[in-house]
Design an enzyme around this catalytic site. Sequence first.
Site, short mmCIF file in Angstrom:
data_model
loop_
_atom_site.label_atom_id
_atom_site.label_comp_id
_atom_site.label_asym_id
_atom_site.label_seq_id
_atom_site.Cartn_x
_atom_site.Cartn_y
_atom_site.Cartn_z
N GLU A 38 1.25 -1.22 0.23
CA GLU A 38 -0.56 -0.01 0.32
C GLU A 38 0.98 0.90 -0.36
OE1 GLU A 38 -2.30 0.86 3.69
OE2 GLU A 38 -3.07 2.34 3.11
N ARG A 264 6.25 -12.72 9.27
CA ARG A 264 6.24 -11.61 9.33
C ARG A 264 7.68 -11.14 9.96
NH1 ARG A 264 2.43 -7.49 9.81
NH2 ARG A 264 3.97 -5.81 8.91
N LYS A 274 5.26 0.69 10.12
CA LYS A 274 4.86 1.03 8.73
C LYS A 274 4.44 2.48 10.23
CE LYS A 274 3.93 0.02 5.05
NZ LYS A 274 3.01 0.40 3.40
#
Length: 558
Positions: A38, A264, A274
Amino acid sequence: MTSDEKAREAGQDFIRDIIRADLEAGRHKGVVTRFPPEPNGYLHIGHAKSICLNFGVAEEFGGRCHLRFDDTNPTREEQEYIDAIERDVRWLGFDWGKHLYHASDYFEQLYAWAEHLIRAGKAYVDDQSQEEMRASRGTLTEPGRNSPFRERTVEENLDLLRRMRAGEFPNGARVLRAKIDMGAGNINLRDPVLYRILHASHPRTGTAWSIYPSYDYAHGQSDAIEHITHSICTLEFEDHRPLYDWFIENLPVPSRPRQYEFARLNLTYTILSKRVLTELVRGGHVQGWDDPRMPTLAGLRRRGVPPAALRDFVKRIGVAKANSIVDMGLLEFSVREVLNRTALRRMAVLRPLKVVIENYPEGQTEELEAANHPDAPDAGARRIRFGREIFVERDDFMENPPKKFYRLSPGKEVRLRYAYFITCREVVKNAAGEVVELRCTYDPATRGGNAPDGRKVQATIHWVSAADSVPAEVRIYNQLFAKPDPDAGNFAADLNPNSLEVLADARLEPALAGDNASEPVQFERQGYFCRDPDSRPGHLVFNRTVGLRDTWAKVAKA
RNA sequence: UGGGGAAUAGUUCAACGGUAGAACAGCGGACUCUGACUCCGUUAAUCUAGGUUCGAAUCCUAGUUCCCCAGCCA
């Protein structure tokens, strides 16, 4: 290497096992993956794991990997991030060829499918407020309640959705929801939102839309449109998979992608979120997204970490489903591993201590030869100027050395790398009692660094000429966070106040002023460095990428 | 107390019913004009309890611990 060979050489993680099995069973003609960022922030090393996995797998099995921007929320996405992401993926070493896509490319198709769901009685427009929806969704342990708008007619739903699209309603007034099961144990199945009203300008579609699809609704269908075979994502999407499958099964999509989840990356002494990285930038805790202390790809690049080191690191950490925290030391190992092979050697004195060689004739200088890379003769050599006054590293001298200290101390002889043996004769101090200069003598017979009589020295230290060296600022980076497991919820409290150390008075051998700016170098005995873009004529700035392994530091501490 | 996942050396990952292995870290040594690199050696693990089996990290049962989910974020 043929693709069969590559496939055989491919790693042995569970994702590759699945792909291998799918290919052998003939479930797919080839593998198609995608990396779907994104554009609401910069890529970090956690994304590198995903990029290497998706692009790596595609390459190993002779398939392809798409770069697809998941641009379904114009309120937080920006062109700057789109550009940065493309730059960073390329820098990491991957090429999506012509396969650059955006979820927004599919807005029209996604919308058509939304009407399809309405006609099938599987979606409805809900007029409840956000608060009402939250209240009726139930909790983790209690089922939700059906919306009072759940049984609208197809015609009414169609009409409302079209008017939502036409921009007739304000933000938040209505949403389109899938009609699944408000009593599901999996909360994602409690009539999830497909479309919300957002009067916002989108970087690609401008103001064409006033409704935007949710991630859940857009992602799987985008995969299907692109004929993605293996849609690889992180663990937190595991309980979205039933929803992913529900859409695929209830829509006339052109292919049948499957979602697989892996853990992750987490790294000690940093935070790969983020949200937190954005706050670090916006809050001024770092200089920007490319601050060399940041775990962003832009930061790592500026720090001097080669992309090959990141790929090597990712290969070493593997891919699995268990949450884990990788030791930052492993990243450093990969960085040294690559840089040791590739970086040319130079000499630089970070904290200079002046040395006068008393028996070296005043006004005389000479040139000595120094290898550019001792293990790679092909790298050639450069000539460095030697003279009566030089600088050595302050850490390489101790007035009262402990037993294991091999370097310079009163009366002790050491080798100046590629130059001469020198012996410390006298220590000059200032009024405060600080050592400001060393008076030494050299042995002219040891020119080049070898004693004809075969005598040995315990240490070889680096040096630069006082007259010919160039001044520079050197930035030493330490861990951004003081704790191995900083708290993402209150990260400011865990910041390392000493994450940046600026050495303003370093001295470099002159070659460093002229070398190709982008090449990493090793400052001998110290570490790997690269020139920072802050450098200006007359003001060189170097970043330390990573220090050399330092056994002495451990001995000294013990 | 709902749903979904995960547990193997200090760390990360293998072992897919048949000798628990690697990398990093650690420790010891060799080499060295970088206390680097390289090389050699070495310490060190199956969450617990039952069961199935000639044989279990792997299969079954029960438990324990940890992670994720109640955005109109992704």
